[in-house]
Design a protein around this motif. Structure first.
Motif, PDB file in Angstrom:
ATOM      1  N   ALA A 291       0.805  -1.213   0.000  1.00 29.82           N
ATOM      2  CA  ALA A 291       0.000   0.000   0.000  1.00 29.82           C
ATOM      3  C   ALA A 291       0.841   1.268   0.000  1.00 29.82           C
ATOM      4  CB  ALA A 291      -0.955   0.009   1.198  1.00 29.82           C
ATOM      5  N   MET A 292       2.165   1.132   0.148  1.00 32.57           N
ATOM      6  CA  MET A 292       3.068   2.286   0.066  1.00 32.57           C
ATOM      7  C   MET A 292       3.340   2.699  -1.368  1.00 32.57           C
ATOM      8  SD  MET A 292       6.085   1.840   2.936  1.00 32.57           S
ATOM      9  CE  MET A 292       6.722   3.494   2.649  1.00 32.57           C
ATOM     10  N   LEU A 293       2.826   1.995  -2.344  1.00 30.58           N
ATOM     11  CA  LEU A 293       3.167   2.238  -3.746  1.00 30.58           C
ATOM     12  C   LEU A 293       3.120   3.714  -4.103  1.00 30.58           C
ATOM     13  CD1 LEU A 293       3.855   0.939  -6.480  1.00 30.58           C
ATOM     14  CD2 LEU A 293       1.396   0.740  -6.909  1.00 30.58           C
ATOM     15  N   GLN A 294       2.030   4.391  -3.781  1.00 31.92           N
ATOM     16  CA  GLN A 294       1.910   5.806  -4.118  1.00 31.92           C
ATOM     17  C   GLN A 294       2.862   6.666  -3.291  1.00 31.92           C
ATOM     18  OE1 GLN A 294      -2.029   7.398  -3.569  1.00 31.92           O
ATOM     19  NE2 GLN A 294      -1.501   9.430  -4.313  1.00 31.92           N
ATOM     20  N   ALA A 295       3.107   6.268  -2.043  1.00 33.25           N
ATOM     21  CA  ALA A 295       3.951   7.081  -1.164  1.00 33.25           C
ATOM     22  C   ALA A 295       5.360   7.240  -1.716  1.00 33.25           C
ATOM     23  CB  ALA A 295       4.005   6.463   0.233  1.00 33.25           C
ATOM     24  N   TRP A 296       5.890   6.196  -2.378  1.00 35.16           N
ATOM     25  CA  TRP A 296       7.261   6.274  -2.883  1.00 35.16           C
ATOM     26  C   TRP A 296       7.432   7.390  -3.908  1.00 35.16           C
ATOM     27  CZ3 TRP A 296      10.189   4.108   0.318  1.00 35.16           C
ATOM     28  CH2 TRP A 296       9.869   2.886   0.921  1.00 35.16           C
ATOM     29  N   THR A 297       6.381   7.705  -4.616  1.00 35.34           N
ATOM     30  CA  THR A 297       6.516   8.661  -5.721  1.00 35.34           C
ATOM     31  C   THR A 297       5.897  10.018  -5.408  1.00 35.34           C
ATOM     32  OG1 THR A 297       4.493   7.806  -6.764  1.00 35.34           O
ATOM     33  CG2 THR A 297       6.574   6.812  -7.427  1.00 35.34           C
ATOM     34  N   MET A 298       5.450  10.226  -4.175  1.00 37.03           N
ATOM     35  CA  MET A 298       4.945  11.551  -3.811  1.00 37.03           C
ATOM     36  C   MET A 298       6.089  12.561  -3.948  1.00 37.03           C
ATOM     37  SD  MET A 298       1.682  11.400  -2.846  1.00 37.03           S
ATOM     38  CE  MET A 298       1.182  12.423  -1.453  1.00 37.03           C
ATOM     39  N   PRO A 299       5.882  13.655  -4.670  1.00 36.51           N
ATOM     40  CA  PRO A 299       6.977  14.618  -4.880  1.00 36.51           C
ATOM     41  C   PRO A 299       7.358  15.353  -3.600  1.00 36.51           C
ATOM     42  CG  PRO A 299       4.918  15.467  -5.775  1.00 36.51           C
ATOM     43  CD  PRO A 299       4.649  14.057  -5.365  1.00 36.51           C
ATOM     44  N   ARG A 300       8.581  15.816  -3.549  1.00 36.32           N
ATOM     45  CA  ARG A 300       9.024  16.599  -2.403  1.00 36.32           C
ATOM     46  C   ARG A 300       8.232  17.906  -2.358  1.00 36.32           C
ATOM     47  NH1 ARG A 300      15.272  17.453  -2.533  1.00 36.32           N
ATOM     48  NH2 ARG A 300      14.780  18.330  -0.470  1.00 36.32           N
ATOM     49  N   PRO A 301       7.722  18.280  -1.181  1.00 36.05           N
ATOM     50  CA  PRO A 301       6.865  19.466  -1.110  1.00 36.05           C
ATOM     51  C   PRO A 301       7.642  20.745  -0.843  1.00 36.05           C
ATOM     52  CG  PRO A 301       6.848  18.368   1.002  1.00 36.05           C
ATOM     53  CD  PRO A 301       7.743  17.540   0.094  1.00 36.05           C
ATOM     54  N   LYS A 302       7.116  21.830  -1.355  1.00 37.39           N
ATOM     55  CA  LYS A 302       7.538  23.159  -0.939  1.00 37.39           C
ATOM     56  C   LYS A 302       6.482  23.623   0.063  1.00 37.39           C
ATOM     57  CE  LYS A 302       8.411  27.867  -2.556  1.00 37.39           C
ATOM     58  NZ  LYS A 302       8.357  28.813  -3.717  1.00 37.39           N
TER      59      LYS A 302
ATOM     60  N   VAL B 151      -2.267  12.572  11.584  1.00 38.75           N
ATOM     61  CA  VAL B 151      -1.068  13.279  11.125  1.00 38.75           C
ATOM     62  C   VAL B 151       0.073  12.303  10.850  1.00 38.75           C
ATOM     63  CG1 VAL B 151       0.680  14.982  11.772  1.00 38.75           C
ATOM     64  CG2 VAL B 151      -1.733  15.421  12.273  1.00 38.75           C
ATOM     65  N   ALA B 152       0.230  11.283  11.717  1.00 37.15           N
ATOM     66  CA  ALA B 152       1.296  10.303  11.512  1.00 37.15           C
ATOM     67  C   ALA B 152       1.139   9.589  10.176  1.00 37.15           C
ATOM     68  CB  ALA B 152       1.300   9.290  12.660  1.00 37.15           C
ATOM     69  N   GLY B 153      -0.095   9.206   9.835  1.00 35.16           N
ATOM     70  CA  GLY B 153      -0.320   8.538   8.562  1.00 35.16           C
ATOM     71  C   GLY B 153      -0.034   9.437   7.384  1.00 35.16           C
ATOM     72  N   ALA B 154      -0.426  10.710   7.490  1.00 30.36           N
ATOM     73  CA  ALA B 154      -0.179  11.645   6.395  1.00 30.36           C
ATOM     74  C   ALA B 154       1.320  11.851   6.186  1.00 30.36           C
ATOM     75  CB  ALA B 154      -0.868  12.978   6.692  1.00 30.36           C
ATOM     76  N   ILE B 155       2.065  12.006   7.272  1.00 31.25           N
ATOM     77  CA  ILE B 155       3.510  12.219   7.147  1.00 31.25           C
ATOM     78  C   ILE B 155       4.193  10.963   6.616  1.00 31.25           C
ATOM     79  CG2 ILE B 155       5.641  12.691   8.412  1.00 31.25           C
ATOM     80  CD1 ILE B 155       4.010  14.474  10.278  1.00 31.25           C
ATOM     81  N   ALA B 156       3.777   9.779   7.113  1.00 31.90           N
ATOM     82  CA  ALA B 156       4.383   8.528   6.661  1.00 31.90           C
ATOM     83  C   ALA B 156       4.157   8.307   5.172  1.00 31.90           C
ATOM     84  CB  ALA B 156       3.835   7.349   7.455  1.00 31.90           C
ATOM     85  N   SER B 157       3.056   8.835   4.652  1.00 27.31           N
ATOM     86  CA  SER B 157       2.768   8.688   3.228  1.00 27.31           C
ATOM     87  C   SER B 157       3.198   9.920   2.429  1.00 27.31           C
ATOM     88  CB  SER B 157       1.270   8.425   3.016  1.00 27.31           C
ATOM     89  OG  SER B 157       0.477   9.440   3.597  1.00 27.31           O
TER      90      SER B 157
ATOM     91  N   MET C 260      -1.002  17.718   2.390  1.00 30.56           N
ATOM     92  CA  MET C 260      -2.215  18.506   2.196  1.00 30.56           C
ATOM     93  C   MET C 260      -2.721  19.000   3.545  1.00 30.56           C
ATOM     94  SD  MET C 260      -4.479  16.845  -0.874  1.00 30.56           S
ATOM     95  CE  MET C 260      -5.481  18.340  -0.881  1.00 30.56           C
ATOM     96  N   PRO C 261      -3.010  20.291   3.670  1.00 30.14           N
ATOM     97  CA  PRO C 261      -3.378  20.860   4.973  1.00 30.14           C
ATOM     98  C   PRO C 261      -4.621  20.236   5.605  1.00 30.14           C
ATOM     99  CG  PRO C 261      -2.770  22.604   3.444  1.00 30.14           C
ATOM    100  CD  PRO C 261      -2.844  21.339   2.638  1.00 30.14           C
TER     101      PRO C 261
ATOM    102  N   ASP D 126     -13.320  18.298  10.807  1.00 29.32           N
ATOM    103  CA  ASP D 126     -12.031  18.278  11.508  1.00 29.32           C
ATOM    104  C   ASP D 126     -10.991  17.823  10.485  1.00 29.32           C
ATOM    105  OD1 ASP D 126      -9.998  18.188  13.436  1.00 29.32           O
ATOM    106  OD2 ASP D 126     -11.274  17.222  14.936  1.00 29.32           O
ATOM    107  N   ILE D 127      -9.720  17.741  10.902  1.00 28.75           N
ATOM    108  CA  ILE D 127      -8.747  17.089  10.039  1.00 28.75           C
ATOM    109  C   ILE D 127      -9.189  15.640   9.844  1.00 28.75           C
ATOM    110  CG2 ILE D 127      -6.830  18.573  10.727  1.00 28.75           C
ATOM    111  CD1 ILE D 127      -5.836  16.266  12.518  1.00 28.75           C
ATOM    112  N   PHE D 128      -8.806  15.036   8.727  1.00 29.95           N
ATOM    113  CA  PHE D 128      -9.280  13.685   8.465  1.00 29.95           C
ATOM    114  C   PHE D 128      -8.194  12.837   7.803  1.00 29.95           C
ATOM    115  CE2 PHE D 128     -10.673  16.542   5.084  1.00 29.95           C
ATOM    116  CZ  PHE D 128     -10.232  15.908   3.925  1.00 29.95           C
ATOM    117  N   MET D 129      -8.338  11.542   7.951  1.00 34.67           N
ATOM    118  CA  MET D 129      -7.380  10.570   7.441  1.00 34.67           C
ATOM    119  C   MET D 129      -7.273  10.655   5.917  1.00 34.67           C
ATOM    120  SD  MET D 129      -7.459   6.430   8.047  1.00 34.67           S
ATOM    121  CE  MET D 129      -7.438   6.606   9.832  1.00 34.67           C
ATOM    122  N   ASN D 130      -6.043  10.592   5.399  1.00 36.15           N
ATOM    123  CA  ASN D 130      -5.894  10.614   3.944  1.00 36.15           C
ATOM    124  C   ASN D 130      -6.101   9.214   3.378  1.00 36.15           C
ATOM    125  OD1 ASN D 130      -3.469   9.326   4.591  1.00 36.15           O
ATOM    126  ND2 ASN D 130      -2.221  10.591   3.259  1.00 36.15           N
TER     127      ASN D 130
END
Length: 326
Positions: free
Chosen positions: A64-75, A213-219, A223-224, A239-243
């Motif tokens: 399930a990390m497939l997409q996470a590997w290619t997430m671009p570096r954020p500004k 937040v942990a899941g969002a950062i790990a992936s 996104m705010p 509220d904030i919600f799971m990605n």
């Protein structure tokens, strides 16, 4: 006549930007971060000695990390103003066109992940993204908007396909929330529930702000709406919600916790409903709805769902295989 829709139609079937290289190869620190954030203790991800005794022959990355590997570096500077985009968006992109027209809200609605094979540390990935479809303007519970679907193809250094993802989002205008009545398609006859072959035990996940937040950062998803409560509420969320990457990760964990370390996930297809937000327990449940022995393996089809007090958060199917000796 919907002139905006006509402009958007020109993007269908075209690449959404050039092919891109993953910022980093598949690596153990990111895998460790992921399994810690999701508390996924499948030993084939980090225990090399154990993994060598399985059919994987060594450690592999959580699929399930497939997409996470290619997430671009954020500004980070200006990311909220860009609607969560990690960098400047091509002004001709359909997403930028929609933003400029006032459809600045973004909500993931569907994800279909297919895994041709598992990845190993050291592999470098490349992606190509193509717009598959853009809907007519719809009136939804979040207001008026357009559903945008794209397909990402993931390849390795040899150019071989390792996975694909069909991803759908709703780009909506937050100022139209509550205006009009959400459109409904023909009701028809409800689909019958498949007869369960075996029930999976329920799994309760207490959702907290830290977990979201942990899941969002790990992936690698900045996104705010997944960490900034004021921003999320401005988008119409409570509220904030799971990605969706985290949801996919928990669906994968739920399936492999039950099936065991020898399970090989082939496909995860989910539809998102209500948000998974802090303060509400998310209950995962599932049933086996199909099984078949083929090519020396036992192929299983699971129907899964995740529900909280707000209703259905996610529902869909998981396909996996096990050694036929199971």
């Amino acid at each position: 006549m919907d002139e905006l829709r006509e402009r958007l139609e020109t993007h269908v079937g075209r690449p959404m930007g050039p092919p891109a290289e993953a910022p980093d190869p598949v690596n153990v620190p990111m895998i460790r971060h992921w399994v810690d954030a999701l508390d996924d203790r499948n030993p084939v991800y980090l225990d090399e000695d154990f993994a060598k005794t399985t059919r994987f022959g060594g450690t592999v990355a959580p699929p399930a990390m497939l997409q996470a590997w290619t997430m671009p570096r954020p500004k980070i500077e200006g990311i909220a103003e860009r609607g969560g985009a990690p960098g400047e968006v091509d002004p001709d992109s359909p997403l930028r066109v929609l933003d400029a027209a006032g459809y600045v809200g973004t909500l993931a609605t569907n994800s279909e992940l297919e895994f041709a094979r598992y990845l190993r540390p050291g592999e470098a990935l490349r992606t190509a993204i193509e717009i598959e479809s853009i809907s007519e303007r719809k009136t939804t519970g979040l207001g008026q908007g357009y559903f945008v679907t794209w397909v990402t193809t993931y390849t390795d250094a040899k150019g071989d396909v390792v996975g694909r993802q069909r991803f759908r989002i709703l780009k909506f205008d937050p100022s139209t929330i509550g205006q009009g009545t959400a459109e409904r398609g023909p009701r028809g006859e409800p689909k019958p529930e498949p007869a369960p072959i075996e029930a999976l035990p329920d799994f309760d996940l207490p959702v907290t702000a830290t977990l979201v937040v942990a899941g969002a950062i790990a992936s690698r998803d900045f996104m705010p709406v997944h960490h900034d409560r004021d921003y999320a509420k401005a988008q119409g969320a409570p509220d904030i919600f799971m990605n969706i990457l985290t949801t996919n990760g928990y669906v994968a964990r739920y399936a492999t916790d039950w099936a065991g370390a020898e399970a090989r996930l082939r496909r995860i297809a989910i539809r998102l409903g209500g948000p998974a937000i802090p303060g509400h327990v998310l209950r995962f449940g599932g049933i086996v709805v199909g099984e078949e022995r083929r090519c020396g393996e036992l192929a299983l089809a699971l129907s899964v769902k995740a529900v909280n007090a707000l209703g259905m958060h996610a529902s869909g199917t998981v396909s996996l295989t096990l050694p036929a000796s199971r």
